[in-house]
Motif scaffolding. Sequence first.
Motif, short mmCIF file in Angstrom:
data_model
loop_
_atom_site.label_atom_id
_atom_site.label_comp_id
_atom_site.label_asym_id
_atom_site.label_seq_id
_atom_site.Cartn_x
_atom_site.Cartn_y
_atom_site.Cartn_z
N PRO A 295 50.90 37.81 42.25
CA PRO A 295 50.48 39.04 41.55
C PRO A 295 50.61 40.26 42.45
O PRO A 295 50.10 40.25 43.58
N PRO A 296 51.26 41.31 42.00
CA PRO A 296 51.33 42.53 42.80
C PRO A 296 50.00 43.26 42.75
O PRO A 296 49.28 43.18 41.75
N PRO A 297 49.64 43.95 43.81
CA PRO A 297 48.38 44.71 43.78
C PRO A 297 48.47 45.88 42.82
O PRO A 297 49.41 46.66 42.86
N ARG A 298 47.49 45.97 41.92
CA ARG A 298 47.41 47.07 40.97
C ARG A 298 46.00 47.64 41.01
O ARG A 298 45.03 46.92 40.75
N ALA A 299 45.91 48.93 41.33
CA ALA A 299 44.60 49.61 41.38
C ALA A 299 43.63 48.87 42.30
O ALA A 299 42.44 48.74 42.00
N GLY A 300 44.15 48.34 43.41
CA GLY A 300 43.29 47.72 44.41
C GLY A 300 42.99 46.26 44.21
O GLY A 300 42.20 45.70 44.96
N VAL A 301 43.60 45.61 43.21
CA VAL A 301 43.32 44.19 42.99
C VAL A 301 44.62 43.45 42.70
O VAL A 301 45.45 43.93 41.93
N ALA A 302 44.81 42.30 43.35
CA ALA A 302 46.03 41.50 43.18
C ALA A 302 45.72 40.31 42.29
O ALA A 302 45.47 39.20 42.76
N CYS A 303 45.71 40.54 40.98
CA CYS A 303 45.43 39.48 40.00
C CYS A 303 46.14 39.81 38.71
O CYS A 303 46.07 40.96 38.23
N HIS A 304 46.82 38.84 38.14
CA HIS A 304 47.54 39.05 36.89
C HIS A 304 46.59 39.38 35.73
O HIS A 304 46.99 40.00 34.75
N HIS A 305 45.32 38.93 35.84
CA HIS A 305 44.40 39.04 34.70
C HIS A 305 43.19 39.91 35.02
O HIS A 305 42.15 39.78 34.38
N SER A 306 43.32 40.81 36.00
CA SER A 306 42.16 41.59 36.42
C SER A 306 41.63 42.49 35.29
O SER A 306 40.42 42.69 35.16
N GLU A 307 42.53 43.04 34.47
CA GLU A 307 42.07 43.92 33.39
C GLU A 307 41.28 43.15 32.35
O GLU A 307 40.30 43.66 31.79
N ALA A 308 41.66 41.89 32.10
CA ALA A 308 40.93 41.09 31.13
C ALA A 308 39.57 40.67 31.64
O ALA A 308 38.67 40.31 30.84
N LEU A 309 39.36 40.71 32.97
CA LEU A 309 38.10 40.27 33.55
C LEU A 309 37.08 41.40 33.67
O LEU A 309 35.96 41.16 34.09
#
Length: 310
Positions: A295-309
Amino acid sequence: MNPVLEIEALHLTLPGLARPVLAGVDLTVGPGETVALVGESGSGKSLTSRSALGLLPPGATVTGSVRVAGQDVLSLPPDRLRALRSTAASMVFQDPRSAMNPLRRLGDFLTEGIRYADASVPEGRLAELLDAVGLPARVLRQYPHELSGGMLQRVMIAAALLPGPRLLLADEPTTALDTTTQAEIIALLARLRAREGCGLLFVTHDLELAAAISDRVYVMYAGRIAETGPAAGLFEHPRHPYTRALLAATPRLDAPPGPLPAIPGRPPDARTALAGCAFAPRCAHATDLCAAEVPPPRAGVACHHSEALL
């Protein structure tokens, strides 16, 4: 203001290992800022901090850049690297006894870096720092075995601050100390960092400690930065499953009865190659995408599902 420490795309590989020990680490520390680097043992925290001094393992292959006070550490010749270690950046190590020669007086240890750089100690600077760390002048004539662990760590802090560095690196400096002494050392570091105006990179596995001392936090897992952000926001609203799992496993006085939640499985072995997210085998939210792609880092977090969490 320009960062006193700026690490960009740092990759470090070692012979015999199937994956990088550090895989694209990005990290900054600003002047007067305290940044915590947290994670499990073996995640790459100490290697990241030591890269700021060019203290890399034998046989290491390194790419990326590490700049301290504007100087690229990875390209410095040996003489300029020694000068940087003696003036611009200093390290407070985990075990002070292992960093001191037991046959030499502590006064020699305190001034060793300054003398090695052919610099002079400003008049009154040594006495001022000893007073700031709560030590009497007589320790200059004493040997390491004559002081407790807490007092030796104070000597270590004074030695690190003596040249007036712009960057202070603290690699789990309270691990070998009792709880009361730990609190004293942490308070001392915070006070002196504010007084001296240097940036502080604080390496720890203690999340509560990181929350208490830092302005920003980087959470590290298997050689990568999993999440980063302001300390208050990151601990109140973690966005990476690993950060959430670490916080859930932290003992609390107000926790309900029963065993603490634990992260299933084990951290990945460095001798095993990884295709996707390193945390995927232990993550309850993992999908096929996690196993296949990093997962590339996006907005400080490297997770494919960070927005869903969220």
